[in-house]
Design a protein around this motif. Structure first.
Motif, PDB file in Angstrom:
ATOM      1  N   VAL A 198       0.831  -1.204   0.000  1.00 51.49           N
ATOM      2  CA  VAL A 198       0.000   0.000   0.000  1.00 51.49           C
ATOM      3  C   VAL A 198       0.868   1.257   0.000  1.00 51.49           C
ATOM      4  N   LEU A 199       1.872   1.296   0.873  1.00 56.08           N
ATOM      5  CA  LEU A 199       2.750   2.465   0.938  1.00 56.08           C
ATOM      6  C   LEU A 199       3.528   2.642  -0.358  1.00 56.08           C
ATOM      7  N   THR A 200       3.976   1.536  -0.934  1.00 54.34           N
ATOM      8  CA  THR A 200       4.724   1.624  -2.189  1.00 54.34           C
ATOM      9  C   THR A 200       3.870   2.205  -3.299  1.00 54.34           C
ATOM     10  N   ILE A 201       2.645   1.725  -3.422  1.00 57.76           N
ATOM     11  CA  ILE A 201       1.746   2.241  -4.472  1.00 57.76           C
ATOM     12  C   ILE A 201       1.502   3.731  -4.272  1.00 57.76           C
ATOM     13  N   ALA A 202       1.272   4.140  -3.009  1.00 55.69           N
ATOM     14  CA  ALA A 202       1.027   5.560  -2.736  1.00 55.69           C
ATOM     15  C   ALA A 202       2.229   6.418  -3.139  1.00 55.69           C
ATOM     16  N   ILE A 203       3.426   5.965  -2.801  1.00 57.31           N
ATOM     17  CA  ILE A 203       4.625   6.738  -3.122  1.00 57.31           C
ATOM     18  C   ILE A 203       4.862   6.773  -4.628  1.00 57.31           C
ATOM     19  N   VAL A 204       4.654   5.653  -5.319  1.00 54.47           N
ATOM     20  CA  VAL A 204       4.847   5.617  -6.771  1.00 54.47           C
ATOM     21  C   VAL A 204       3.887   6.577  -7.466  1.00 54.47           C
ATOM     22  N   VAL A 205       2.630   6.595  -7.030  1.00 51.98           N
ATOM     23  CA  VAL A 205       1.648   7.493  -7.641  1.00 51.98           C
ATOM     24  C   VAL A 205       2.060   8.947  -7.456  1.00 51.98           C
TER      25      VAL A 205
END
Length: 264
Positions: A154-161
């Protein structure tokens, strides 16, 4: 936001689904390190220099604006000789047109050197902040040290976006500088009157924000790295990184509100 030392999670005590999540999260973490470094190095910490296409666009816009001013001078001379041809609502007296034409010549002559000087100053600030200690810090490089693989994903997706939005903003920002530069001769022609002076002032404010937003964001990132880096391997540290990226994305609009070029 610490140097990239990956500590993969062992999957011996997990179910097959959890093992899959661990594998995915570790892979995302490795990819995120490279992706964050690339985006930051080519956006916030990448000096922008006007290209040959930007100069060609400015030359075309300047020449068209000069042609327009020449046509207005001819119309003003005609109307001064034949007042019955005066166009209602048009300030085409020879004095007004001459004043606007001279102003346009000044803007057309000084625009490129002025913008290049401002860009050079901004790039110098960015280059001073782009030291190895900054670019050696990678967003969420210790995500793999967390124990919850779902949280990692979840954190990775948020940061990538957020990183993708930040990168896209810099593409638009660079185009905005080129377009606003090309418009300067026209605002020099039409804007230097008591009524329309606000339009020229607003364009200059937008141009200054577009140029110096990079050095401001670089300073924010630099300070964040040195103030919060020690907590980067915690959930709160990752949330703070997400907050940093969100704030950097919102910062241009906040600056526009501050200088009065955007509504509340």
């Amino acid at each position: 936001m610490l140097p990239a030392n990956i500590h993969p999670i062992t999957a011996s005590s997990f179910s097959p689904l959890q093992s899959l999540l661990v594998w995915v999260s570790n892979g995302l973490n490795h990819s995120l390190i490279k992706f964050s470094q690339i985006v930051l190095a080519h956006s916030v910490f990448y000096p922008f220099v006007l290209s040959s296409s930007a100069y060609q666009l400015f030359d075309l816009s300047r020449n068209l604006a000069i042609m327009a001013s020449t046509a207005f001078i001819a119309m003003a001379l005609i109307q001064s000789q034949w007042p019955e041809l005066h166009a209602k609502g048009w300030e085409l007296s020879p004095v007004v047109i001459l004043h606007r034409s001279l102003t346009q010549i000044v803007w057309a002559t000084l625009s490129v050197p002025l913008i290049n000087a401002l860009l050079a100053f901004n790039n110098a600030v960015v280059q001073a902040l782009r030291v190895p200690v900054v670019l050696s810090f990678h967003l969420s490089s210790h995500l793999a040290a967390l124990t919850d693989p779902i949280t990692i994903v979840v954190l990775t997706i948020a940061i990538v976006v957020l990183l993708a939005i930040l990168g896209a903003y810099y593409v638009v920002r660079n185009m905005e500088i080129v377009v606003l530069l090309a418009l300067l001769p026209w605002f020099g022609l039409f804007g230097m009157t008591q009524v329309r002076m606000s339009s020229l002032l607003k364009l200059m404010k937008e141009l200054l924000i577009a140029i110096f937003i990079q050095s401001i964001q670089a300073m924010v990132f630099y300070l964040f790295v040195h103030l919060v880096a020690s907590r980067s391997d915690t959930i709160m540290g990752q949330i703070e990184e997400i907050g940093l990226l969100y704030y950097m994305i919102k910062l241009p609009q906040q600056l526009r509100r501050l200088v009065g070029t955007a509504g509340p």
